[in-house]
Scaffold this motif. Structure first.
Motif, short mmCIF file in Angstrom:
data_model
loop_
_atom_site.label_atom_id
_atom_site.label_comp_id
_atom_site.label_asym_id
_atom_site.label_seq_id
_atom_site.Cartn_x
_atom_site.Cartn_y
_atom_site.Cartn_z
N LEU A 68 9.07 48.13 125.07
CA LEU A 68 10.05 48.85 124.25
C LEU A 68 9.35 49.63 123.13
O LEU A 68 9.72 50.77 122.85
CB LEU A 68 11.08 47.88 123.67
CG LEU A 68 12.05 47.28 124.69
CD1 LEU A 68 12.91 46.20 124.04
CD2 LEU A 68 12.92 48.35 125.31
N ILE A 69 8.35 49.04 122.51
CA ILE A 69 7.59 49.74 121.47
C ILE A 69 6.90 50.96 122.05
O ILE A 69 6.91 52.05 121.46
CB ILE A 69 6.57 48.80 120.80
CG1 ILE A 69 7.28 47.76 119.96
CG2 ILE A 69 5.57 49.57 119.95
CD1 ILE A 69 6.40 46.62 119.53
N PHE A 70 6.30 50.80 123.22
CA PHE A 70 5.64 51.93 123.87
C PHE A 70 6.62 53.07 124.11
O PHE A 70 6.33 54.24 123.80
CB PHE A 70 5.01 51.48 125.19
CG PHE A 70 4.42 52.60 125.98
CD1 PHE A 70 3.21 53.18 125.60
CD2 PHE A 70 5.06 53.09 127.10
CE1 PHE A 70 2.68 54.23 126.33
CE2 PHE A 70 4.54 54.13 127.84
CZ PHE A 70 3.34 54.71 127.45
N ILE A 72 9.48 53.68 122.60
CA ILE A 72 9.91 54.24 121.31
C ILE A 72 8.84 55.17 120.75
O ILE A 72 9.14 56.28 120.30
CB ILE A 72 10.26 53.12 120.31
CG1 ILE A 72 11.56 52.44 120.73
CG2 ILE A 72 10.36 53.66 118.89
CD1 ILE A 72 11.87 51.17 119.97
N LEU A 73 7.58 54.72 120.77
CA LEU A 73 6.51 55.53 120.20
C LEU A 73 6.25 56.81 121.00
O LEU A 73 5.86 57.83 120.43
CB LEU A 73 5.23 54.71 120.06
CG LEU A 73 5.30 53.59 119.03
CD1 LEU A 73 4.00 52.82 119.00
CD2 LEU A 73 5.65 54.10 117.65
N VAL A 74 6.48 56.77 122.29
CA VAL A 74 6.31 57.98 123.11
C VAL A 74 7.45 58.96 122.87
O VAL A 74 7.23 60.17 122.74
CB VAL A 74 6.21 57.61 124.61
CG1 VAL A 74 6.36 58.82 125.50
CG2 VAL A 74 4.89 56.92 124.90
N LEU A 75 8.67 58.46 122.75
CA LEU A 75 9.82 59.35 122.60
C LEU A 75 10.08 59.80 121.16
O LEU A 75 10.72 60.83 120.94
CB LEU A 75 11.08 58.66 123.14
CG LEU A 75 11.12 58.39 124.63
CD1 LEU A 75 12.40 57.67 125.01
CD2 LEU A 75 10.99 59.68 125.42
N PHE A 76 9.59 59.05 120.19
CA PHE A 76 9.91 59.30 118.78
C PHE A 76 9.59 60.72 118.30
O PHE A 76 10.45 61.36 117.67
CB PHE A 76 9.21 58.26 117.90
CG PHE A 76 9.70 58.23 116.49
CD1 PHE A 76 10.90 57.62 116.17
CD2 PHE A 76 8.98 58.84 115.47
CE1 PHE A 76 11.36 57.59 114.87
CE2 PHE A 76 9.44 58.82 114.17
CZ PHE A 76 10.64 58.19 113.87
N PRO A 77 8.41 61.28 118.57
CA PRO A 77 8.14 62.65 118.08
C PRO A 77 9.09 63.70 118.67
O PRO A 77 9.58 64.57 117.95
CB PRO A 77 6.70 62.92 118.53
CG PRO A 77 6.10 61.58 118.73
CD PRO A 77 7.22 60.69 119.19
N GLY A 78 9.37 63.61 119.95
CA GLY A 78 10.28 64.57 120.57
C GLY A 78 11.70 64.43 120.06
O GLY A 78 12.40 65.44 119.83
N SER A 160 2.80 40.83 121.72
CA SER A 160 4.02 41.63 121.71
C SER A 160 3.95 42.82 120.78
O SER A 160 4.32 43.93 121.14
CB SER A 160 5.21 40.76 121.29
OG SER A 160 5.42 39.74 122.22
N TRP A 161 3.48 42.61 119.56
CA TRP A 161 3.55 43.62 118.51
C TRP A 161 2.19 44.14 118.06
O TRP A 161 2.11 44.95 117.14
CB TRP A 161 4.30 43.04 117.31
CG TRP A 161 5.70 42.68 117.64
CD1 TRP A 161 6.14 41.49 118.15
CD2 TRP A 161 6.85 43.51 117.52
NE1 TRP A 161 7.50 41.54 118.36
CE2 TRP A 161 7.95 42.76 117.97
CE3 TRP A 161 7.04 44.80 117.07
CZ2 TRP A 161 9.23 43.28 117.98
CZ3 TRP A 161 8.33 45.32 117.08
CH2 TRP A 161 9.40 44.56 117.54
N GLY A 162 1.12 43.68 118.67
CA GLY A 162 -0.23 44.02 118.24
C GLY A 162 -0.55 45.51 118.24
O GLY A 162 -1.35 45.97 117.43
N ALA A 163 0.08 46.28 119.11
CA ALA A 163 -0.19 47.72 119.16
C ALA A 163 0.15 48.41 117.85
O ALA A 163 -0.38 49.48 117.55
CB ALA A 163 0.59 48.36 120.31
#
Length: 170
Positions: A68-70, A72-78, A160-163
């Motif tokens: 889910l974090i991945f 979110i981080l991929v879609l967030f800028p767009g 889970s959250w390390g990234a």
């Protein structure tokens, strides 16, 4: 009143006529749809696979927030760019009203634009304010777990959250 969008690729070319506000709604719904797909995938995994090993179960549970974090981080800028483009209007010489920069056919602060501006404000609150705030609070609440190797929840939280925090120093 749609803006033609041309797309070409190595194999084929196409032309679509999709208006800005239709693209806006589709783009805003992308994150909830992706998140729903992840939740459904994990739910179906849990239903279909009989996982008896506690370690396997915990690894699967650790993978869900990571995925889910991945997303979110991929879609967030767009998403951010699309949201702010709803409010990017400018005055054009010879035309009385301001026009939307991404689609000059749309008159700003009237009718449809006003309705979608209100919708964009709602998405702005959820996406631009709530997502970073949630991530901050999650890391803040677990700040004792982040770098304490002896903590019993350290490995699971790091997986889970390390990234979000491993590349930073304590």
């Amino acid at each position: 009143r749609t803006t033609p969008t041309r797309c070409t690729s190595f194999i084929s070319s196409c032309q679509m006529s999709v208006g800005f506000f239709d693209r806006f709604v589709i783009h805003m719904m992308l994150l909830p749809c992706c998140m729903l797909a992840v939740v459904l995938a994990f739910a179906s995994t849990r239903c279909c696979m009989k996982i008896s090993n506690a370690e396997q179960r915990s690894r699967i549970n650790e993978l869900r927030p990571k995925l889910l974090i991945f997303i979110i981080l991929v879609l967030f800028p767009g998403l951010s760019n699309t949201l702010f483009s709803v409010f990017h209007c400018e005055k054009i010489d010879g035309i009385k009203e301001q026009r939307l920069v991404v689609d000059r056919m749309i008159v700003c602060n009237r009718g449809t634009h006003l309705s979608y501006s209100l919708l964009a404000i709602g998405f702005l609150v959820v996406y631009i304010l709530c997502i970073p705030t949630f991530i901050f609070l999650k890391l803040w609440r677990n700040r004792k777990v982040l770098h304490d190797i002896e903590h019993p929840e350290h490995r699971a939280f790091q997986n889970s959250w390390g990234a979000l925090y491993l590349q930073y120093e304590k």
